[in-house]
Design a protein around this motif. Structure first.
Motif, mmCIF file in Angstrom:
data_model
loop_
_atom_site.group_PDB
_atom_site.id
_atom_site.type_symbol
_atom_site.label_atom_id
_atom_site.label_comp_id
_atom_site.label_asym_id
_atom_site.label_seq_id
_atom_site.Cartn_x
_atom_site.Cartn_y
_atom_site.Cartn_z
ATOM 1 N N SER A 1 0.827 -1.186 0.173
ATOM 2 C CA SER A 1 0.013 -0.082 0.047
ATOM 3 C C SER A 1 0.796 1.149 -0.225
ATOM 4 C CB SER A 1 -0.792 0.076 1.362
ATOM 5 O OG SER A 1 -1.685 -1.058 1.260
ATOM 6 N N PHE A 2 1.979 1.315 0.680
ATOM 7 C CA PHE A 2 2.609 2.521 0.678
ATOM 8 C C PHE A 2 4.228 2.395 0.496
ATOM 9 C CE2 PHE A 2 -0.391 2.608 4.099
ATOM 10 C CZ PHE A 2 -1.200 3.665 3.905
ATOM 11 N N LEU B 1 -4.846 2.823 7.193
ATOM 12 C CA LEU B 1 -6.008 2.230 6.764
ATOM 13 C C LEU B 1 -5.631 1.673 5.472
ATOM 14 C CD1 LEU B 1 -9.361 1.404 6.489
ATOM 15 C CD2 LEU B 1 -9.371 3.684 5.149
ATOM 16 N N MET B 2 -5.822 0.217 4.999
ATOM 17 C CA MET B 2 -5.334 -0.490 3.956
ATOM 18 C C MET B 2 -6.485 -1.605 3.476
ATOM 19 S SD MET B 2 -1.446 -0.968 5.233
ATOM 20 C CE MET B 2 -2.043 -2.328 6.596
ATOM 21 N N THR B 3 -6.692 -1.741 2.186
ATOM 22 C CA THR B 3 -7.493 -2.635 1.497
ATOM 23 C C THR B 3 -6.794 -3.352 0.762
ATOM 24 O OG1 THR B 3 -9.525 -1.346 1.953
ATOM 25 C CG2 THR B 3 -9.575 -3.271 0.230
ATOM 26 N N ARG C 1 -10.694 -4.205 -3.099
ATOM 27 C CA ARG C 1 -10.714 -2.663 -3.065
ATOM 28 C C ARG C 1 -12.286 -2.401 -3.846
ATOM 29 N NH1 ARG C 1 -4.622 0.054 -3.646
ATOM 30 N NH2 ARG C 1 -4.026 -0.863 -1.738
ATOM 31 N N GLY D 1 -16.328 -1.328 -0.420
ATOM 32 C CA GLY D 1 -16.884 -0.759 0.937
ATOM 33 C C GLY D 1 -16.114 -1.191 2.098
ATOM 34 N N ALA D 2 -15.213 -1.608 1.824
ATOM 35 C CA ALA D 2 -14.465 -2.487 3.195
ATOM 36 C C ALA D 2 -13.786 -1.265 4.050
ATOM 37 C CB ALA D 2 -13.334 -3.682 2.759
ATOM 38 N N GLY D 3 -13.118 -0.417 3.142
ATOM 39 C CA GLY D 3 -12.315 0.812 3.824
ATOM 40 C C GLY D 3 -13.503 1.668 4.503
ATOM 41 N N ARG D 4 -14.428 2.202 4.034
ATOM 42 C CA ARG D 4 -15.560 2.937 4.662
ATOM 43 C C ARG D 4 -16.137 2.278 5.786
ATOM 44 N NH1 ARG D 4 -17.715 4.703 -1.259
ATOM 45 N NH2 ARG D 4 -17.944 2.433 -1.130
ATOM 46 N N GLY E 1 -4.665 12.157 5.512
ATOM 47 C CA GLY E 1 -5.351 11.405 4.513
ATOM 48 C C GLY E 1 -5.765 12.259 3.461
ATOM 49 N N ALA F 1 -10.496 13.998 -0.396
ATOM 50 C CA ALA F 1 -11.705 13.524 -1.345
ATOM 51 C C ALA F 1 -12.239 12.214 -0.705
ATOM 52 C CB ALA F 1 -10.986 13.224 -2.576
ATOM 53 N N TYR G 1 -11.997 10.961 2.719
ATOM 54 C CA TYR G 1 -12.463 10.817 4.174
ATOM 55 C C TYR G 1 -13.620 12.173 4.299
ATOM 56 C CZ TYR G 1 -8.560 7.691 5.372
ATOM 57 O OH TYR G 1 -7.643 6.593 5.582
HETATM 58 C C1 LIG Z 1 -7.836 4.263 0.464
HETATM 59 C C2 LIG Z 1 -8.254 2.539 0.479
HETATM 60 C C3 LIG Z 1 -8.151 1.991 1.886
HETATM 61 C C4 LIG Z 1 -9.740 2.411 0.335
HETATM 62 O O1 LIG Z 1 -10.442 1.090 0.444
HETATM 63 P P1 LIG Z 1 -11.548 0.550 -0.250
HETATM 64 O O2 LIG Z 1 -11.938 -0.678 0.620
HETATM 65 O O3 LIG Z 1 -11.201 0.378 -1.780
HETATM 66 O O4 LIG Z 1 -12.331 2.017 -0.157
HETATM 67 P P2 LIG Z 1 -13.907 1.677 -0.234
HETATM 68 O O5 LIG Z 1 -14.365 0.750 -1.115
HETATM 69 O O6 LIG Z 1 -14.947 2.156 1.184
HETATM 70 O O7 LIG Z 1 -14.490 3.051 -1.382
HETATM 71 C C5 LIG Z 1 -13.741 3.071 -2.642
HETATM 72 C C6 LIG Z 1 -13.970 4.421 -3.230
HETATM 73 O O8 LIG Z 1 -12.979 5.216 -2.572
HETATM 74 C C7 LIG Z 1 -12.327 5.779 -3.693
HETATM 75 N N1 LIG Z 1 -10.849 6.208 -3.115
HETATM 76 C C8 LIG Z 1 -9.854 5.433 -2.798
HETATM 77 N N2 LIG Z 1 -8.871 5.970 -2.528
HETATM 78 C C9 LIG Z 1 -9.263 7.182 -2.844
HETATM 79 C C10 LIG Z 1 -8.535 8.545 -2.450
HETATM 80 N N3 LIG Z 1 -7.240 8.621 -2.220
HETATM 81 N N4 LIG Z 1 -9.069 9.724 -2.803
HETATM 82 C C11 LIG Z 1 -10.345 9.598 -3.215
HETATM 83 N N5 LIG Z 1 -11.289 8.653 -3.307
HETATM 84 C C12 LIG Z 1 -10.488 7.362 -3.162
HETATM 85 C C13 LIG Z 1 -12.272 4.823 -4.578
HETATM 86 O O9 LIG Z 1 -12.180 5.231 -5.942
HETATM 87 C C14 LIG Z 1 -13.809 4.213 -4.729
HETATM 88 O O10 LIG Z 1 -14.781 5.057 -5.058
HETATM 89 P P3 LIG Z 1 -16.264 4.865 -5.732
HETATM 90 O O11 LIG Z 1 -16.915 4.210 -4.536
HETATM 91 O O12 LIG Z 1 -16.849 5.810 -6.476
HETATM 92 O O13 LIG Z 1 -15.757 3.408 -6.906
HETATM 93 C C15 LIG Z 1 -7.534 1.795 -0.428
HETATM 94 O O14 LIG Z 1 -7.568 2.201 -1.826
HETATM 95 C C16 LIG Z 1 -5.985 1.399 -0.047
HETATM 96 O O15 LIG Z 1 -5.596 0.525 0.728
HETATM 97 N N6 LIG Z 1 -5.038 2.490 -0.727
HETATM 98 C C17 LIG Z 1 -3.790 2.311 -0.570
HETATM 99 C C18 LIG Z 1 -3.365 2.819 1.134
HETATM 100 C C19 LIG Z 1 -4.025 4.056 1.265
HETATM 101 O O16 LIG Z 1 -3.791 4.990 0.566
HETATM 102 N N7 LIG Z 1 -4.681 4.218 2.572
HETATM 103 C C20 LIG Z 1 -5.140 5.569 2.874
HETATM 104 C C21 LIG Z 1 -4.205 6.553 3.685
HETATM 105 S S1 LIG Z 1 -4.798 7.589 4.298
#
Ligand SMILES: CC(C)(COP(=O)(O)OP(=O)(O)OC[C@H]1O[C@@H](n2cnc3c(N)ncnc32)[C@H](O)[C@@H]1OP(=O)(O)O)[C@@H](O)C(=O)NCCC(=O)NCCS
Length: 179
Positions: free
Chosen positions: A38-39, A93-95, A100, A103-106, A129, A132, A134
């Protein structure tokens, strides 16, 4: 989502397919590998990582989301204070890339924020973070440079959720252990 959209219905899990549980030591290797994916190699220099080097995460809020019984996402919470108020720093927070956009992240963010803010004496959840992502979950931008981390951080990415709506404008100080 409706029955008229079978393609989307396949990619968005029903509530029954997504479950949330506490992390266990068995999850450690999976979480560390996901952290790297993720990072990347820069993860150890990130401001939030530097906080977690100094303050242990609260295991009672370290949470895993599973989709169809498979590990999908992870979140941790670190007890911090800012300006004499106690709260938590959310992250990482990581999916898993294969899970991805389901909805798991939310779901994890909502779960741990609800639990944390219900605890006595907890005034806020803060994170570094993307607004857009959060913002729609209830996080607000803080005053630029008001909150100081032990490493450089883009002030526009320091976001806070609090029951007190004015806190995003008034929270100021160093990120420190609980007072
Ligand atoms: C960010 C992250 C945790 C989201 O996880 P996820 O389980 O896919 O999230 P959700 O399913 O709840 O939400 C997905 C939506 O968020 C959007 N999204 C993901 N990252 C985003 C970002 N950085 N900015 C804006 N929107 C983002 C997706 O495009 C998707 O949009 P949609 O519903 O319109 O298709 C995942 O993309 C990830 O692990 N990224 C790498 C690590 C990271 O950046 N973590 C956050 C650090 S603050």
């Amino acid at each position: 989502m409706t029955a008229t959209s079978p393609l989307l219905a396949e990619t968005i899990p029903t509530p029954a397919a997504l479950s949330i549980r506490l992390e266990t030591p068995d999850d450690d290797a999976w979480i560390e590998a996901l952290h790297e994916v993720s990072f990347g190699p820069g993860r150890f220099a990130r401001a939030a990582y530097r906080v977690r080097e100094r303050i242990a995460v609260d295991d009672s809020l370290s949470t895993i989301a599973e989709i169809d019984g498979e590990r999908a996402a992870s979140v941790r919470m670190t007890p911090i204070s800012v300006g004499g108020l106690n709260g938590y720093m959310l992250g990482p927070l990581m999916t898993d890339p294969q899970f991805r956009k389901q909805g798991a992240g939310r779901a994890l963010v909502k779960h741990v924020c609800d639990l944390a803010l219900a605890r006595p004496g907890i005034a806020f959840v803060l994170l570094v973070g993307d607004f857009a992502y959060y913002g729609p979950l209830g996080f607000e931008r803080t005053v630029p440079s008001a909150i100081r981390f032990p490493a450089p951080v883009d002030p526009a990415r320091i976001l806070v959720m609090a029951a007190d709506a004015s806190l995003a404008e008034t929270l100021t100080g160093d990120v420190a252990p609980w007072v």
